[in-house]
Write an enzyme that holds these catalytic residues in place. Structure first.
Site, PDB file in Angstrom:
ATOM      1  N   HIS A   9       8.357   7.568 -11.323  1.00  0.00           N
ATOM      2  CA  HIS A   9       6.998   7.040 -11.081  1.00  0.00           C
ATOM      3  C   HIS A   9       6.336   6.663 -12.399  1.00  0.00           C
ATOM      4  O   HIS A   9       5.848   7.525 -13.137  1.00  0.00           O
ATOM      5  CB  HIS A   9       6.170   8.095 -10.333  1.00  0.00           C
ATOM      6  CG  HIS A   9       4.844   7.578  -9.865  1.00  0.00           C
ATOM      7  ND1 HIS A   9       4.498   7.465  -8.534  1.00  0.00           N
ATOM      8  CD2 HIS A   9       3.757   7.141 -10.554  1.00  0.00           C
ATOM      9  CE1 HIS A   9       3.282   6.983  -8.422  1.00  0.00           C
ATOM     10  NE2 HIS A   9       2.792   6.782  -9.649  1.00  0.00           N
ATOM     11  N   HIS A  11       4.224   3.092 -14.250  1.00  0.00           N
ATOM     12  CA  HIS A  11       3.703   1.719 -14.138  1.00  0.00           C
ATOM     13  C   HIS A  11       3.961   1.022 -15.469  1.00  0.00           C
ATOM     14  O   HIS A  11       3.553   1.537 -16.525  1.00  0.00           O
ATOM     15  CB  HIS A  11       2.201   1.741 -13.850  1.00  0.00           C
ATOM     16  CG  HIS A  11       1.849   2.482 -12.589  1.00  0.00           C
ATOM     17  ND1 HIS A  11       1.537   1.837 -11.416  1.00  0.00           N
ATOM     18  CD2 HIS A  11       1.778   3.816 -12.322  1.00  0.00           C
ATOM     19  CE1 HIS A  11       1.275   2.745 -10.478  1.00  0.00           C
ATOM     20  NE2 HIS A  11       1.418   3.950 -11.000  1.00  0.00           N
ATOM     21  N   HIS A 189       1.851   5.118  -3.147  1.00  0.00           N
ATOM     22  CA  HIS A 189       0.893   6.124  -3.598  1.00  0.00           C
ATOM     23  C   HIS A 189       0.126   6.631  -2.372  1.00  0.00           C
ATOM     24  O   HIS A 189      -0.324   5.834  -1.552  1.00  0.00           O
ATOM     25  CB  HIS A 189      -0.135   5.519  -4.554  1.00  0.00           C
ATOM     26  CG  HIS A 189       0.378   5.248  -5.937  1.00  0.00           C
ATOM     27  ND1 HIS A 189       1.414   4.408  -6.189  1.00  0.00           N
ATOM     28  CD2 HIS A 189      -0.059   5.716  -7.144  1.00  0.00           C
ATOM     29  CE1 HIS A 189       1.620   4.364  -7.505  1.00  0.00           C
ATOM     30  NE2 HIS A 189       0.742   5.144  -8.116  1.00  0.00           N
ATOM     31  N   GLU A 192      -3.184  11.261  -3.506  1.00  0.00           N
ATOM     32  CA  GLU A 192      -3.690  11.449  -4.871  1.00  0.00           C
ATOM     33  C   GLU A 192      -5.217  11.601  -4.736  1.00  0.00           C
ATOM     34  O   GLU A 192      -5.773  12.646  -5.040  1.00  0.00           O
ATOM     35  CB  GLU A 192      -3.318  10.245  -5.757  1.00  0.00           C
ATOM     36  CG  GLU A 192      -3.761  10.363  -7.213  1.00  0.00           C
ATOM     37  CD  GLU A 192      -3.553   9.055  -8.001  1.00  0.00           C
ATOM     38  OE1 GLU A 192      -3.382   7.971  -7.396  1.00  0.00           O
ATOM     39  OE2 GLU A 192      -3.604   9.116  -9.246  1.00  0.00           O
ATOM     40  N   ASP A 270       3.503   8.588 -14.834  1.00  0.00           N
ATOM     41  CA  ASP A 270       2.531   7.630 -14.286  1.00  0.00           C
ATOM     42  C   ASP A 270       2.185   6.529 -15.310  1.00  0.00           C
ATOM     43  O   ASP A 270       2.741   5.450 -15.245  1.00  0.00           O
ATOM     44  CB  ASP A 270       1.264   8.365 -13.821  1.00  0.00           C
ATOM     45  CG  ASP A 270       0.600   7.730 -12.610  1.00  0.00           C
ATOM     46  OD1 ASP A 270       1.152   6.776 -12.058  1.00  0.00           O
ATOM     47  OD2 ASP A 270      -0.484   8.215 -12.208  1.00  0.00           O
TER      48      ASP A 270
END
Ligand code: ADE
Ligand code: ZN
Length: 327
Positions: A9, A11, A189, A192, A270
């Site tokens: 995970h 980005h 996602h 969260e 992340d």
């Protein structure tokens, strides 16, 4: 001694160091003032502001060449933390504005950089095409079409990031169905900022096999048991959750409780420079908080390799490297 790591995970734009973005802004004479603090780090107070800063920083990445350089920088950083396999979220929204031929060019540049990094450091990258939820379902459909056209041995998955509180998972079901039919593996996602209902709706309506974060499932133990039973994998990013104020400390993070109740959890960063983290730091903090030993981390890395969206030949190579290597 550094353990070999598998990260699911991440980005790609979220891996851009602030100095890298400042350099691009200066080169292009763009004013992105206000997104850095006095020490030059990204500055945000909460999640929604984080998304704005993220998008402002991403606005400086305007060509395939920019993404080529970014990919090299990101992979060098990850390899230095012991990562041997990385899956990163790539978005046609940011890479060419959902125009298929532009997206192909961006993807080609990212892939070329990945191949160069693999030759240099042995790190393997695979991509997950990603919808930005707060851009809405119509744009998601265009993103899904780009993803479906470019599914292959590099682009392996389809996901959704962005503001979890905007819209419902079922608004995006068409896009996820399209991606699934193109052979892409699915994650989104959820859990969260949204509670257990958000995780439930996501699993039911988008039929994902992994959930990004998913940690708020802990607020409903029946859901935790369902995740365990179905073998749904959580892409946990504890440092991100703590930096954004979801939990007050590492010890308060539910990753250990989810694991102990049988859920397949994994560890990721992340958006590492946004949250002042790295895979090595995640490991160190988790070891301190929960007294986790090497065996525990290697077991979680195997869980991540099993859940990776790569083909089986690549997976076997990663599993073999996990067996052999202490980086
Ligand atoms: N985009 C980048 N990081 C994100 C996160 N933690 N949640 C949702 N969208 C994101
Ligand atoms: Zn994320």
């Amino acid at each position: 001694m550094m353990l070999p790591k598998v990260e699911l995970h991440h980005h790609l734009e979220g891996g851009a160091p602030p100095a890298f973005i400042r350099g691009l802004a200066a080169q292009k004479k763009m004013d992105i003032g206000g997104i850095f603090d006095e020490r030059g780090n990204y500055a945000f107070r909460d999640f929604l502001q984080f998304l704005k800063v993220y998008e402002a920083a991403t606005g400086t990445l305007r060509t395939p060449e920019d993404y080529h350089r970014l990919t090299l920088a990101v992979l060098e950083e990850a390899a230095a933390s012991g990562v041997i396999y990385l899956e990163s979220f790539l978005s046609p929204d940011f890479c060419g504005g959902r125009d298929l031929s532009a997206w192909r060019e961006y993807l080609h540049a990212i892939r070329e950089a990945a191949e160069a990094a693999e030759r240099k450091d042995g790190i393997v990258l695979r991509g997950i095409a990603t919808v930005i939820r707060h851009f809405g379902p119509d744009k998601a459909r265009e993103t899904a079409l780009c993803a479906a056209e470019t599914a292959g041995d590099f682009l392996r998955g389809f996901g959704m990031a962005g503001d979890e509180m905007r819209g419902k998972p079922k608004d995006f079901a068409w896009s996820f169905d399209m991606a699934r039919e193109a052979g892409l593996r699915l994650t989104s996602h959820a859990g969260e900022w949204g509670g257990p209902e958000s995780v439930r709706d996501t699993i039911r309506d988008l039929r994902v096999e992994r959930v990004g974060h998913g940690v708020r499932a802990i607020e409903d133990l029946a859901l935790v048991d369902e995740l365990a039973e179905k073998g749904i994998v959580l892409e946990c990013c504890p440092g991100s959750n703590i930096a954004l104020g979801l939990y007050p400390s590492w010890r308060a993070h539910p990753i250990a409780r989810l694991h102990d109740r049988g859920v397949k959890v994994t560890i990721s960063t992340d958006d590492p420079p946004f949250f002042g983290t790295s895979m090595e730091r995640e490991y160190t903090r988790l070891a301190e908080a929960f007294d986790w030993d090497e065996g525990m981390f290697m077991s979680l890395a195997r869980t991540a390799a099993d859940a990776a969206f790569c083909d089986d030949e690549t997976r076997d190579k990663i599993l073999k490297r996990l067996e052999k290597e202490v980086v």
